[in-house]
Write a protein that holds these residues in place. Structure first.
Motif, mmCIF file in Angstrom:
data_model
loop_
_atom_site.group_PDB
_atom_site.id
_atom_site.type_symbol
_atom_site.label_atom_id
_atom_site.label_comp_id
_atom_site.label_asym_id
_atom_site.label_seq_id
_atom_site.Cartn_x
_atom_site.Cartn_y
_atom_site.Cartn_z
ATOM 1 N N TYR A 212 0.857 -1.189 0.000
ATOM 2 C CA TYR A 212 0.000 0.000 0.000
ATOM 3 C C TYR A 212 0.896 1.243 0.000
ATOM 4 C CZ TYR A 212 -4.122 2.825 1.176
ATOM 5 O OH TYR A 212 -5.155 3.736 1.162
ATOM 6 N N ASP A 213 0.598 2.222 -0.882
ATOM 7 C CA ASP A 213 1.455 3.397 -1.066
ATOM 8 C C ASP A 213 1.104 4.462 -0.017
ATOM 9 O OD1 ASP A 213 3.162 5.335 -1.954
ATOM 10 O OD2 ASP A 213 2.538 5.237 -4.054
ATOM 11 N N TYR A 214 1.624 4.283 1.196
ATOM 12 C CA TYR A 214 1.328 5.226 2.272
ATOM 13 C C TYR A 214 1.972 6.586 2.036
ATOM 14 C CZ TYR A 214 -0.961 1.798 5.277
ATOM 15 O OH TYR A 214 -1.847 0.888 5.806
ATOM 16 N N ARG A 215 3.123 6.608 1.393
ATOM 17 C CA ARG A 215 3.785 7.891 1.148
ATOM 18 C C ARG A 215 2.940 8.765 0.216
ATOM 19 N NH1 ARG A 215 10.071 8.496 -0.204
ATOM 20 N NH2 ARG A 215 10.041 8.239 2.055
ATOM 21 N N ARG A 216 2.456 8.179 -0.851
ATOM 22 C CA ARG A 216 1.609 8.963 -1.764
ATOM 23 C C ARG A 216 0.300 9.357 -1.087
ATOM 24 N NH1 ARG A 216 1.880 10.492 -6.699
ATOM 25 N NH2 ARG A 216 0.002 11.071 -7.827
ATOM 26 N N ALA A 217 -0.252 8.471 -0.274
ATOM 27 C CA ALA A 217 -1.477 8.805 0.452
ATOM 28 C C ALA A 217 -1.246 9.984 1.384
ATOM 29 C CB ALA A 217 -1.958 7.589 1.237
ATOM 30 N N ALA A 218 -0.105 10.000 2.070
ATOM 31 C CA ALA A 218 0.194 11.104 2.991
ATOM 32 C C ALA A 218 0.371 12.414 2.238
ATOM 33 C CB ALA A 218 1.452 10.768 3.793
ATOM 34 N N ARG A 219 1.107 12.378 1.136
ATOM 35 C CA ARG A 219 1.356 13.620 0.391
ATOM 36 C C ARG A 219 0.091 14.124 -0.300
ATOM 37 N NH1 ARG A 219 7.438 12.505 -2.223
ATOM 38 N NH2 ARG A 219 8.517 12.606 -0.201
ATOM 39 N N ARG A 389 0.047 3.348 10.649
ATOM 40 C CA ARG A 389 0.995 3.370 9.529
ATOM 41 C C ARG A 389 0.922 4.694 8.771
ATOM 42 N NH1 ARG A 389 -0.449 -2.263 9.287
ATOM 43 N NH2 ARG A 389 -2.256 -1.773 7.985
ATOM 44 N N LEU A 390 -0.289 5.234 8.596
ATOM 45 C CA LEU A 390 -0.408 6.533 7.930
ATOM 46 C C LEU A 390 0.244 7.637 8.767
ATOM 47 C CD1 LEU A 390 -1.537 8.305 5.640
ATOM 48 C CD2 LEU A 390 -3.657 8.500 6.958
ATOM 49 N N MET A 391 0.035 7.614 10.084
ATOM 50 C CA MET A 391 0.623 8.636 10.942
ATOM 51 C C MET A 391 2.145 8.500 10.996
ATOM 52 S SD MET A 391 -1.956 10.341 11.540
ATOM 53 C CE MET A 391 -0.988 11.577 12.396
ATOM 54 N N ASP A 392 2.672 7.272 10.921
ATOM 55 C CA ASP A 392 4.122 7.093 10.879
ATOM 56 C C ASP A 392 4.708 7.720 9.618
ATOM 57 O OD1 ASP A 392 4.114 5.741 13.267
ATOM 58 O OD2 ASP A 392 4.102 3.740 12.357
ATOM 59 N N GLU A 393 3.993 7.609 8.496
ATOM 60 C CA GLU A 393 4.461 8.214 7.254
ATOM 61 C C GLU A 393 4.378 9.738 7.323
ATOM 62 O OE1 GLU A 393 6.407 8.207 3.922
ATOM 63 O OE2 GLU A 393 5.685 6.268 4.687
ATOM 64 N N LEU A 394 3.346 10.243 7.981
ATOM 65 C CA LEU A 394 3.158 11.693 8.077
ATOM 66 C C LEU A 394 4.121 12.341 9.065
ATOM 67 C CD1 LEU A 394 -0.735 11.807 8.103
ATOM 68 C CD2 LEU A 394 0.718 13.000 6.456
ATOM 69 N N ARG A 395 4.666 11.572 9.976
ATOM 70 C CA ARG A 395 5.470 12.167 11.050
ATOM 71 C C ARG A 395 6.623 12.985 10.503
ATOM 72 N NH1 ARG A 395 8.816 9.141 15.976
ATOM 73 N NH2 ARG A 395 9.607 11.100 16.885
ATOM 74 N N THR A 433 -5.836 13.690 14.797
ATOM 75 C CA THR A 433 -7.217 14.125 14.607
ATOM 76 C C THR A 433 -7.474 14.677 13.205
ATOM 77 O OG1 THR A 433 -6.614 16.264 15.573
ATOM 78 C CG2 THR A 433 -7.584 14.630 17.049
ATOM 79 N N HIS A 434 -6.417 14.913 12.403
ATOM 80 C CA HIS A 434 -6.594 15.495 11.070
ATOM 81 C C HIS A 434 -6.168 14.562 9.945
ATOM 82 C CE1 HIS A 434 -6.999 19.080 13.545
ATOM 83 N NE2 HIS A 434 -7.498 19.690 12.513
ATOM 84 N N LEU A 435 -5.409 13.509 10.247
ATOM 85 C CA LEU A 435 -5.055 12.487 9.260
ATOM 86 C C LEU A 435 -4.369 13.062 8.023
ATOM 87 C CD1 LEU A 435 -8.344 10.366 9.406
ATOM 88 C CD2 LEU A 435 -6.190 9.932 10.610
ATOM 89 N N GLY A 436 -3.539 14.073 8.211
ATOM 90 C CA GLY A 436 -2.754 14.619 7.110
ATOM 91 C C GLY A 436 -3.372 15.805 6.411
#
Length: 534
Positions: A212-219, A389-395, A433-436
Motif C-alpha cells: 500500500y502506497d502510504y507515502r503517496r497517500a500522505a502527500r 501506519r499513515l501517521m508514521d508516514e506523516l510524522r 485528529t486530522h489524518l494529514g
C-alpha cells in the motif's frame, strides 16, 4: 422509602452531570466563557457568559450543532440563486479616511528617516495598519510585493488537454424551460476522490499493507486543498462562467480525504470528468525522499548565527530560499509530488426545494461537527494499525515551507527557530485528529451567497427578534468595559450555577418564541380563511 444501599448510591448520577445533561437538552453551551462587564455610566458589574463557539461536538455539542446548522443555512441560501449576489463595497467613512491620511504622513517620514528612528516609525506603521483593520478596512493599505517564483506554465504531457473559454462575469447558472412552460435552474452535487493506493477491504484497510502506497497517500492528503482549488480554477476556465461552490472535505474509510461540492448551475458530466482528469497540483519543493540526517544526528541550533548547522562540521544548512534557488537552477528538476484526482467523479442534478436538495445539504454537513478521525472510528486492531501506519508516514513528511521536518532533509525551514525538532511539527496536518489534511473542512467561494457567516448569524438573530416583537438596539461600544475572568475569582459563580441560570433563561426564551410562533400561525390561518371567504 427504604434507605439506599452503597451499590445503589454508586450508580446515582453526579449532580454536575445532571446539570450538564439538562444544559445540553435545552441547547445551552456547556463551556461558557465568563466575561466581566463594567458599565462605565452606572458602575454596575456583571458576569456575562459567552458561548465558547466550538465547532466539534466532542468539545461542546451545543455550539457545534449551532455552527453546523448555520453552515447548512449558508449552503441552502447560496445554492440556487436566481440573481447575482450583491457584493458592492461600502463607501469609506470619515474615520477610515483619517487613518489612511495619518498613515500617508508616517509613511513619508519613514521613507526619509534612518537608523533607530526608521525602526520606530516602522513599528508605528504596523500599529496604524492594525488600527485601520479594526476600523473595518479589508486588505492592506500598502502591501509588500511578494517575491514570487515563476515556473513554466506548460502543461504536463501525461494529463489530458484542457480547452479554455472566456469567463463571463456571472455566477448564476442558466435557466431552462420545460415542456409545461415552467422555468427551472438545475444545480449540481459533485463528489471527487483521490486515486487508489492499493486494494482495500470494505472497512478501508489495505489487503496488503506492505504494498500500500502510504507515502503517496500522505502527500495527497497534505496537498488536497490546493488540488481542490486548482479544480475550481480549471472548471471556471472550461465552462466559461464564475462557478460558485460550497464544499465539505471529509475522509473516506481508507482515510484519504474526498470532497463534496454543491455547485451553482449545471455542467455536463463529460466536462466534469474532463476537468478532473486534467487537474493536477505540482509541489515544487526541495528533495524530501531520502533523509540527510537521522534521529540521532539532527542539525543543531547556533545562537550566534541564528541558524541550524551540521552537527559534525558546524556548517550552516541551506536556507529555504537557497534551496529553492538550487531547484530553479536545475534544468532537470522534477516536482517532489504531483497530486491528482482519481477516475471516480460522481455528479447529480439537484433542483431548488426538492427532497434531493435537502438530503444533499444534510450530507454536506453530516461530519462538520466532527474531527477527521471521528468520522470513521477504528473498530478493531486492523483499522487502528492502518491509522498508525499513515501517521508514521506523516510524522517526517514536510507539510509546509515552515515545517520542522525540513531539518531532516538538510534544509532550514522558512522562519526557522531554535525550538524546532524533526518529527515534532505542531501543524494540525501532523495530528492524529486530522489524518494529514491541514486545510479547512468547509470551502465556500466568495460569491456564494454574497454574505459572510456572520451576516447569516445576524439574520437569524434578527428573525427571532422580529418574531418576538423586540428591537435590537445594539450595545454602545463606549459604555462597557470587558475583561476576561478566572474561574477562581470570588465574584464568579460556579459553572453549575451558571449553567442552571442559562437553562432557566433558555426555557423562558423558548416559551416566548413558541408563543410568538403560535400567534404568527394563528394570524396566518385567519388571513387564509378571510382570503378564501372573499
Amino acid at each position: 422509602m427504604s434507605p439506599t444501599t452503597r451499590a445503589e448510591r454508586a450508580r446515582m448520577p453526579l449532580a454536575k452531570e445532571v446539570v450538564r445533561a439538562a444544559a445540553l437538552e435545552h441547547g445551552v453551551c456547556i463551556r461558557p466563557i465568563a466575561l466581566r462587564r463594567t458599565d462605565v455610566v452606572t458602575g454596575q458589574i456583571e458576569i456575562i457568559d459567552v458561548p465558547c463557539g466550538a465547532t466539534l461536538a466532542s468539545v461542546c455539542p451545543t455550539c457545534a450543532e449551532r455552527k453546523r446548522q448555520l453552515r447548512m443555512a449558508q449552503c441552502r441560501e447560496g445554492w440556487h440563486l436566481t440573481e447575482e449576489p450583491a457584493l458592492d463595497a461600502d463607501e469609506p467613512n470619515d474615520w477610515q479616511r483619517a487613518l489612511v491620511e495619518i498613515r500617508a504622513d508616517v509613511t513619508k517620514e519613514h521613507d526619509a528617516a534612518g537608523g533607530p528612528e526608521r525602526e520606530q516609525l516602522a513599528a508605528d506603521l504596523a500599529a496604524l495598519d492594525d488600527e485601520i483593520t479594526r476600523a473595518g478596512v479589508r486588505g492592506n493599505v500598502d502591501p509588500d510585493k511578494p517575491n514570487r517564483r515563476t515556473r513554466s506554465t506548460r502543461r504536463r504531457q501525461d494529463v489530458a488537454d484542457l480547452p479554455r473559454r472566456p469567463v463571463e462575469a456571472r455566477t448564476v447558472g442558466k435557466a431552462y424551460t420545460g415542456p409545461d412552460g415552467k422555468t427551472f435552474r438545475p444545480s449540481l452535487f459533485v463528489t471527487l476522490t483521490l486515486p487508489s493506493y492499493g486494494r482495500v477491504r470494505s472497512d478501508g484497510t489495505p489487503v496488503d499493507p506492505t504494498t500500500y502506497d502510504y507515502r503517496r497517500a500522505a502527500r495527497d492528503a497534505l496537498h488536497f486543498s490546493k488540488l481542490v482549488d486548482r479544480f475550481i480554477q480549471n472548471l471556471r476556465r472550461l465552462v466559461g462562467f464564475d462557478v460558485q461552490y460550497f464544499a465539505a472535505v471529509e475522509p473516506q474509510r481508507r482515510l484519504a480525504p474526498h470532497v463534496h461540492l454543491a455547485i451553482r448551475g449545471t455542467v455536463s458530466r463529460t466536462e466534469l470528468r474532463q476537468v478532473a482528469a486534467a487537474t493536477y497540483q505540482q509541489v515544487w519543493w526541495p528533495q524530501c525522499d531520502e533523509p540527510a540526517y537521522g534521529d540521532d544526528a539532527a542539525p543543531v541550533w547556533d545562537a550566534d548565527l541564528g541558524a541550524y548547522v551540521d552537527p559534525d562540521t558546524g556548517a550552516p544548512l541551506a536556507t529555504w530560499d537557497e534551496a529553492l534557488d538550487d531547484l530553479d537552477a536545475d534544468p532537470a528538476a522534477e516536482p517532489v509530488h504531483v497530486a491528482r484526482f482519481g477516475v471516480q467523479v460522481d455528479a447529480k442534478g439537484v433542483l431548488v426545494g426538492s427532497d434531493d436538495a435537502k438530503r444533499c445539504i444534510r450530507y454536506l454537513a453530516k461530519y462538520l461537527n466532527k474531527s477527521a478521525h471521528e468520522c470513521h472510528e477504528p473498530a478493531g486492531d486492523t483499522e487502528r494499525a492502518h491509522v498508525d501506519r499513515l501517521m508514521d508516514e506523516l510524522r517526517y513528511e514536510p507539510c509546509s515551507p515552515g515545517c520542522a521536518n525540513w531539518l531532516r532533509y538538510g534544509v532550514q525551514p522558512k522562519n526557522a527557530r531554535a525550538s524546532m525538532r524533526p518529527g515534532h511539527c505542531k501543524a494540525k496536518a501532523h495530528r492524529r485528529t486530522h489524518l494529514g489534511y491541514g486545510g479547512r473542512r468547509v470551502l465556500v467561494s466568495r460569491k456564494w451567497s454574497g454574505k459572510t457567516l456572520a451576516d447569516h448569524k445576524h439574520e437569524r438573530r434578527a428573525w427571532v427578534l422580529d418574531l418576538l416583537g423586540e428591537m435590537d438596539g445594539g450595545t454602545d461600544p463606549d459604555r462597557y468595559m470587558w475583561e476576561h475572568v478566572r474561574p477562581s475569582d470570588p465574584d464568579v459563580p460556579s459553572i453549575s450555577h451558571r449553567l442552571l441560570r442559562a437553562v432557566a433563561e433558555r426555557v423562558r426564551w423558548r416559551g416566548a418564541l413558541d408563543a410568538a410562533k403560535a400567534r404568527a400561525d394563528g394570524q396566518l390561518g385567519d388571513s387564509a380563511i378571510t382570503g378564501r371567504a372573499a
